[in-house]
Write a protein that holds these residues in place. Structure first.
Motif, mmCIF file in Angstrom:
data_model
loop_
_atom_site.group_PDB
_atom_site.id
_atom_site.type_symbol
_atom_site.label_atom_id
_atom_site.label_comp_id
_atom_site.label_asym_id
_atom_site.label_seq_id
_atom_site.Cartn_x
_atom_site.Cartn_y
_atom_site.Cartn_z
ATOM 1 N N THR A 55 12.433 -1.984 -0.046
ATOM 2 C CA THR A 55 12.827 -3.304 -0.540
ATOM 3 C C THR A 55 14.337 -3.413 -0.674
ATOM 4 O O THR A 55 14.952 -4.388 -0.218
ATOM 5 C CB THR A 55 12.159 -3.581 -1.902
ATOM 6 O OG1 THR A 55 10.756 -3.549 -1.732
ATOM 7 C CG2 THR A 55 12.571 -4.931 -2.445
ATOM 8 N N LEU A 56 14.958 -2.422 -1.287
ATOM 9 C CA LEU A 56 16.410 -2.487 -1.503
ATOM 10 C C LEU A 56 17.195 -2.483 -0.195
ATOM 11 O O LEU A 56 18.140 -3.247 -0.028
ATOM 12 C CB LEU A 56 16.861 -1.328 -2.388
ATOM 13 C CG LEU A 56 16.386 -1.364 -3.838
ATOM 14 C CD1 LEU A 56 16.835 -0.104 -4.570
ATOM 15 C CD2 LEU A 56 16.877 -2.600 -4.548
ATOM 16 N N VAL A 57 16.793 -1.629 0.749
ATOM 17 C CA VAL A 57 17.573 -1.487 1.978
ATOM 18 C C VAL A 57 17.194 -2.521 3.030
ATOM 19 O O VAL A 57 18.055 -3.236 3.552
ATOM 20 C CB VAL A 57 17.413 -0.051 2.547
ATOM 21 C CG1 VAL A 57 18.078 0.063 3.907
ATOM 22 C CG2 VAL A 57 18.007 0.961 1.584
ATOM 23 N N ALA A 58 15.901 -2.636 3.332
ATOM 24 C CA ALA A 58 15.485 -3.488 4.453
ATOM 25 C C ALA A 58 15.386 -4.962 4.079
ATOM 26 O O ALA A 58 15.671 -5.817 4.897
ATOM 27 C CB ALA A 58 14.141 -3.001 4.999
ATOM 28 N N ILE A 59 14.989 -5.254 2.857
ATOM 29 C CA ILE A 59 14.808 -6.649 2.488
ATOM 30 C C ILE A 59 16.046 -7.211 1.794
ATOM 31 O O ILE A 59 16.544 -8.273 2.146
ATOM 32 C CB ILE A 59 13.548 -6.823 1.606
ATOM 33 C CG1 ILE A 59 12.315 -6.423 2.422
ATOM 34 C CG2 ILE A 59 13.433 -8.254 1.095
ATOM 35 C CD1 ILE A 59 11.027 -6.421 1.659
ATOM 36 N N ALA A 118 0.818 -1.210 0.000
ATOM 37 C CA ALA A 118 0.000 0.000 0.000
ATOM 38 C C ALA A 118 0.857 1.268 0.000
ATOM 39 O O ALA A 118 0.345 2.361 -0.242
ATOM 40 C CB ALA A 118 -0.931 -0.004 1.216
ATOM 41 N N LEU A 119 2.132 1.130 0.258
ATOM 42 C CA LEU A 119 3.035 2.291 0.247
ATOM 43 C C LEU A 119 3.188 2.826 -1.173
ATOM 44 O O LEU A 119 3.058 2.079 -2.145
ATOM 45 C CB LEU A 119 4.425 1.895 0.767
ATOM 46 C CG LEU A 119 4.546 1.493 2.234
ATOM 47 C CD1 LEU A 119 5.950 0.969 2.515
ATOM 48 C CD2 LEU A 119 4.216 2.662 3.136
ATOM 49 N N PRO A 120 3.524 4.110 -1.306
ATOM 50 C CA PRO A 120 3.820 4.643 -2.641
ATOM 51 C C PRO A 120 5.022 3.894 -3.243
ATOM 52 O O PRO A 120 5.885 3.389 -2.524
ATOM 53 C CB PRO A 120 4.173 6.110 -2.379
ATOM 54 C CG PRO A 120 3.577 6.422 -1.046
ATOM 55 C CD PRO A 120 3.561 5.140 -0.274
ATOM 56 N N GLU A 121 5.059 3.839 -4.562
ATOM 57 C CA GLU A 121 6.090 3.060 -5.256
ATOM 58 C C GLU A 121 7.502 3.466 -4.865
ATOM 59 O O GLU A 121 8.360 2.607 -4.656
ATOM 60 C CB GLU A 121 5.913 3.208 -6.768
ATOM 61 C CG GLU A 121 6.893 2.373 -7.558
ATOM 62 C CD GLU A 121 6.702 2.510 -9.062
ATOM 63 O OE1 GLU A 121 7.675 2.243 -9.774
ATOM 64 O OE2 GLU A 121 5.609 2.881 -9.505
ATOM 65 N N ASP A 122 7.773 4.770 -4.747
ATOM 66 C CA ASP A 122 9.135 5.202 -4.420
ATOM 67 C C ASP A 122 9.554 4.723 -3.030
ATOM 68 O O ASP A 122 10.696 4.337 -2.807
ATOM 69 C CB ASP A 122 9.279 6.716 -4.565
ATOM 70 C CG ASP A 122 8.320 7.513 -3.686
ATOM 71 O OD1 ASP A 122 7.355 6.923 -3.147
ATOM 72 O OD2 ASP A 122 8.536 8.738 -3.549
ATOM 73 N N GLN A 123 8.610 4.703 -2.073
ATOM 74 C CA GLN A 123 8.927 4.213 -0.738
ATOM 75 C C GLN A 123 9.085 2.691 -0.730
ATOM 76 O O GLN A 123 9.964 2.160 -0.048
ATOM 77 C CB GLN A 123 7.831 4.627 0.252
ATOM 78 C CG GLN A 123 7.794 6.118 0.520
ATOM 79 C CD GLN A 123 6.671 6.496 1.466
ATOM 80 O OE1 GLN A 123 6.112 5.661 2.169
ATOM 81 N NE2 GLN A 123 6.338 7.781 1.477
ATOM 82 N N ARG A 124 8.248 1.989 -1.483
ATOM 83 C CA ARG A 124 8.364 0.531 -1.577
ATOM 84 C C ARG A 124 9.722 0.125 -2.144
ATOM 85 O O ARG A 124 10.362 -0.800 -1.670
ATOM 86 C CB ARG A 124 7.267 -0.030 -2.494
ATOM 87 C CG ARG A 124 6.083 -0.544 -1.803
ATOM 88 C CD ARG A 124 5.163 -1.372 -2.679
ATOM 89 N NE ARG A 124 5.233 -1.182 -4.104
ATOM 90 C CZ ARG A 124 4.395 -0.448 -4.823
ATOM 91 N NH1 ARG A 124 3.414 0.194 -4.243
ATOM 92 N NH2 ARG A 124 4.538 -0.348 -6.123
ATOM 93 N N ALA A 125 10.151 0.837 -3.184
ATOM 94 C CA ALA A 125 11.427 0.501 -3.828
ATOM 95 C C ALA A 125 12.586 0.673 -2.851
ATOM 96 O O ALA A 125 13.454 -0.207 -2.727
ATOM 97 C CB ALA A 125 11.638 1.373 -5.063
#
Length: 163
Positions: free
Chosen positions: A114-118, A104-111
């Motif tokens: 994902t890169l940093v936390a996952i 549900a997060l905006p795409e820029d926040q999801r990206a």
């Protein structure tokens, strides 16, 4: 080059090596294919029979190595699968809720998340990957984490805090 007159010899030798009729036939077929593909490298005057028997031998050794490697890989995978456990129902529910909140997060926040936390990228590498300044990345990451915390979906141990 005519290899057909040597097929009986090749089959007998393959049968001795494999001790199985089907595998011996497969080995002879592979040998014939290798011989035809490599016939340009055969030197006239050389013993055709010896050359063909060497191909049978080498093909057999390659197959044995391949089988051994595959068996070792299968054993390793089986051992790793035995160590795995199926998460209980509450873990699955929590994961689904977290994924729903993340999606549900905006795409820029999801990206960024994902890169940093996952994926575990460093802030600098993630910023470079996305083509944004480091400060922008950190700002987006902070907003994404805050949104997930507000949704009650993020245990502190899973995401690093940006200070």
């Amino acid at each position: 080059m005519d290899i057909s007159r040597h097929l009986g010899l090749l089959r007998r030798y393959a049968l001795v090596l494999t001790r199985d009729r089907e595998r011996a036939d497969d080995l002879v077929q592979e040998t014939a294919l290798r011989a035809l593909e490599g016939s340009h490298g055969f030197q006239e005057g050389r013993d055709v029979k010896g050359w063909l028997l060497a191909i049978v031998h080498n093909a057999h050794v390659s197959r044995c190595r391949r089988r051994r490697t595959e068996s070792e890989a299968e054993a390793l995978l089986a051992a790793q699968a035995g160590d795995a456990h199926v998460p209980d129902q509450t873990d699955r529910i929590a994961l689904n809720e977290t994924m729903r909140a993340m999606m549900a997060l905006p795409e820029d926040q999801r990206a960024v998340l994902t890169l940093v936390a996952i994926d575990g990228m460093s802030y600098r590498d993630a910023a470079d990957c996305l083509g944004i300044p480091l400060g922008t990345l950190m700002s987006r990451l902070g907003r994404a984490r805050a949104a997930l915390r507000a949704a009650g979906q993020t245990p502190a141990s899973h995401l690093r805090l940006v200070r």
